[in-house]
Design an enzyme around this catalytic site. Structure first.
Site, PDB file in Angstrom:
ATOM      1  N   CYS A  29       0.776  -1.110   0.035  1.00 45.25           N
ATOM      2  CA  CYS A  29       0.066   0.041   0.209  1.00 45.25           C
ATOM      3  C   CYS A  29       0.636   1.175  -0.101  1.00 45.25           C
ATOM      4  CB  CYS A  29      -1.067   0.022   1.228  1.00 45.25           C
ATOM      5  SG  CYS A  29      -2.053  -1.593   1.162  1.00 45.25           S
TER       6      CYS A  29
ATOM      7  N   HIS B 264      -2.454   8.074   6.422  1.00 38.88           N
ATOM      8  CA  HIS B 264      -2.901   6.806   5.627  1.00 38.88           C
ATOM      9  C   HIS B 264      -4.053   6.401   6.030  1.00 38.88           C
ATOM     10  CE1 HIS B 264      -1.741   3.106   3.757  1.00 38.88           C
ATOM     11  NE2 HIS B 264      -1.935   2.361   4.817  1.00 38.88           N
TER      12      HIS B 264
ATOM     13  N   GLU C 176      -0.735   5.460  13.757  1.00 41.31           N
ATOM     14  CA  GLU C 176      -0.688   6.674  12.784  1.00 41.31           C
ATOM     15  C   GLU C 176      -0.638   7.809  13.780  1.00 41.31           C
ATOM     16  OE1 GLU C 176      -0.976   8.486   8.417  1.00 41.31           O
ATOM     17  OE2 GLU C 176      -2.279   7.021   9.057  1.00 41.31           O
TER      18      GLU C 176
ATOM     19  N   LYS D 102      -9.270   8.163   2.629  1.00 40.53           N
ATOM     20  CA  LYS D 102      -9.879   6.857   2.143  1.00 40.53           C
ATOM     21  C   LYS D 102     -11.268   7.010   2.673  1.00 40.53           C
ATOM     22  CE  LYS D 102      -5.489   4.717   2.231  1.00 40.53           C
ATOM     23  NZ  LYS D 102      -4.448   5.544   2.412  1.00 40.53           N
TER      24      LYS D 102
ATOM     25  N   HIS E 294      -9.772   2.374   0.301  1.00 41.85           N
ATOM     26  CA  HIS E 294      -8.326   2.165   0.180  1.00 41.85           C
ATOM     27  C   HIS E 294      -7.829   1.515  -1.370  1.00 41.85           C
ATOM     28  CE1 HIS E 294      -4.390   1.506   1.127  1.00 41.85           C
ATOM     29  NE2 HIS E 294      -4.325   0.885   1.956  1.00 41.85           N
TER      30      HIS E 294
ATOM     31  N   PHE F 297       1.873  -3.617   3.995  1.00 41.03           N
ATOM     32  CA  PHE F 297       2.293  -4.828   4.572  1.00 41.03           C
ATOM     33  C   PHE F 297       3.805  -5.037   3.978  1.00 41.03           C
ATOM     34  CE2 PHE F 297      -2.381  -6.989   3.801  1.00 41.03           C
ATOM     35  CZ  PHE F 297      -2.717  -6.044   4.907  1.00 41.03           C
TER      36      PHE F 297
END
Length: 412
Positions: free
Chosen positions: A163, A302, A313, A334, A339, A398
């Site tokens: 991502c 994010h 975050e 998002k 996403h 990831f």
């Protein structure tokens, strides 16, 4: 002296608009791009909502014959690249084709083709698998096709960091220009994995929201958040050396002033709980940009709407910005786009540039009840006008990948 890197073109295909102007107007208005999935039957799936690209006609950008040889993620990526390239005026710029590079990002690549061709193999045998299958599924094929489309012969690379792919692609393009290895770079990310296989995989690892309410599934920073909502699309930018852009009279939309990237080295999917990797990426970015934490006007988080991400975050932002963290608007777009995985950072980079250009902070929609400890200014519900100078955008992937970009409102 460090080179200045500016943005001279942008293109977007997203769940809330199929060009930059429409996308940005939707973002400003807090438009929700999430709805029930129409691309396939979700009767047996736990998750039934996603942020699909709507009313997109790829034949506006790609010949029909060629469409059959390209995966859906390439349809989006090429369309966004054409928009950006045309806006930039690169074709008549006089820049040598060897001095124009392409760096794209995609977390997964041609998932739609993977699935359809595997079904052919299982149901009809190996002879029915398309001879175009391999060049349709590999993530780097987008960069290759963009290079072919415009005849540009500089570096042509693909970044795959889950991502964080789109953000890292732009960061590497920035580095390439800073190192005088290209005068211009076509860069960004594309993804199209709203498929039965991908939906099942992400659902079974407990990453997706299963509330299945289009207006209450992507809820970043909310106490009741239960996972992210899948999105798709592409964002592409034209980066140029400032002196080159200025000499040819190009319109400049914004400036990239810093890039940081780290790895948590902690877990294959879970982020480090202390947010240290994300914090270090932000610190690197601010250091390279030469700006103090107090100078940042906006953070595009994010903000996935997963319980671990939003917590860590926020911890990371507080670690980097200290007391200033409470004075900086932090929003997750998002909440509107879902996403978009490898395309997310590229689209969010464009959102940051537009926010700086117009002096408008996008909202986090669907945020009604912030979780304990999530006490920053997340711009809930409605965006606001505010003069902005610097913005940063975070992407976490990831594998523990963390990437941050810093943007500056353009000043000649």
């Amino acid at each position: 002296m460090k080179k200045r890197v500016v943005v001279t073109g942008m293109g977007a295909v997203t769940p809330v608009g199929n060009n930059v102007e429409k996308m940005w107007e939707s973002i400003k208005a807090g438009k929700n791009g999430i709805d029930y999935i129409t691309l396939f039957d979700t009767a047996e799936h736990k998750a039934k909502v996603a942020a699909e690209v709507k009313d997109f006609d790829p034949t506006e950008y790609i010949e029909k014959k060629e469409l059959r040889r390209l995966d859906r993620f390439c349809h989006f990526g090429i369309a966004a690249a054409v928009q950006a390239y045309n806006q930039s005026g690169l074709e008549s710029s006089g820049i040598a084709k060897e001095e124009i590079a392409v760096i794209t990002g995609s977390g997964i690549g041609g998932m739609t083709t993977w699935e359809s061709e595997h079904i052919k193999l299982m149901e009809r045998g190996p002879s029915k698998v398309s001879p175009f299958m391999i060049p349709m599924i590999i993530p780097n094929i987008l960069a290759g096709n963009i290079s072919i489309r415009f005849g540009v012969k500089g570096l042509s690379h693909c970044v795959v960091t889950a991502c964080a792919s789109g953000t890292d692609a732009i960061g590497e393009a920035y580095n390439l220009i800073c190192a005088s290895k290209a005068k211009a770079v076509i860069t960004g990310g594309a993804e199209a994995v709203i498929t039965p296989f991908a939906l099942a995989g992400f659902s079974n690892m407990m990453a997706l929201s299963t509330r299945n309410d289009p207006n209450n599934s992507s809820t970043p920073f909310d106490k009741d958040r239960d996972g992210f909502v899948m999105g798709e699309g592409a964002g592409m930018l034209i980066l140029e050396d400032y002196e080159t852009a200025k000499a040819r009279g190009a319109k400049i939309y914004g400036e990239i002033v810093g890039y940081g990237a780290t790895c948590d080295a902690y877990h294959i999917t879970s982020p480090a709980p202390d947010g240290s990797g994300a914090a270090e990426a932000m610190r690197q970015t601010l250091k390279e940009a030469g700006i103090a934490p107090s100078e940042v006007s906006y953070i595009n988080a994010h903000g996935t709407s997963t319980p671990p991400n939003d917590k860590l975050e926020t911890i990371a932002i507080k670690a980097v910005f200290g007391d200033d963290a409470y004075n900086i608007p932090v929003s997750s777009t998002k909440s509107m786009t879902g996403h978009m995985l490898g395309a997310a950072g590229a689209v969010e980079s464009i959102i940051c540039i537009k926010a700086l250009e117009e002096g408008f902070i996008p909202p986090t929609i669907n945020l009604k009840n912030p979780d304990d400890g999530l006490d920053l200014d997340y711009v809930p519900g409605k965006g606001r006008e505010q003069e902005l100078k610097y913005a940063i955008s975070n992407s976490l992937g990831f594998g523990g990948h963390n990437a941050t970009l810093a943007f500056k409102r353009f000043e000649d």
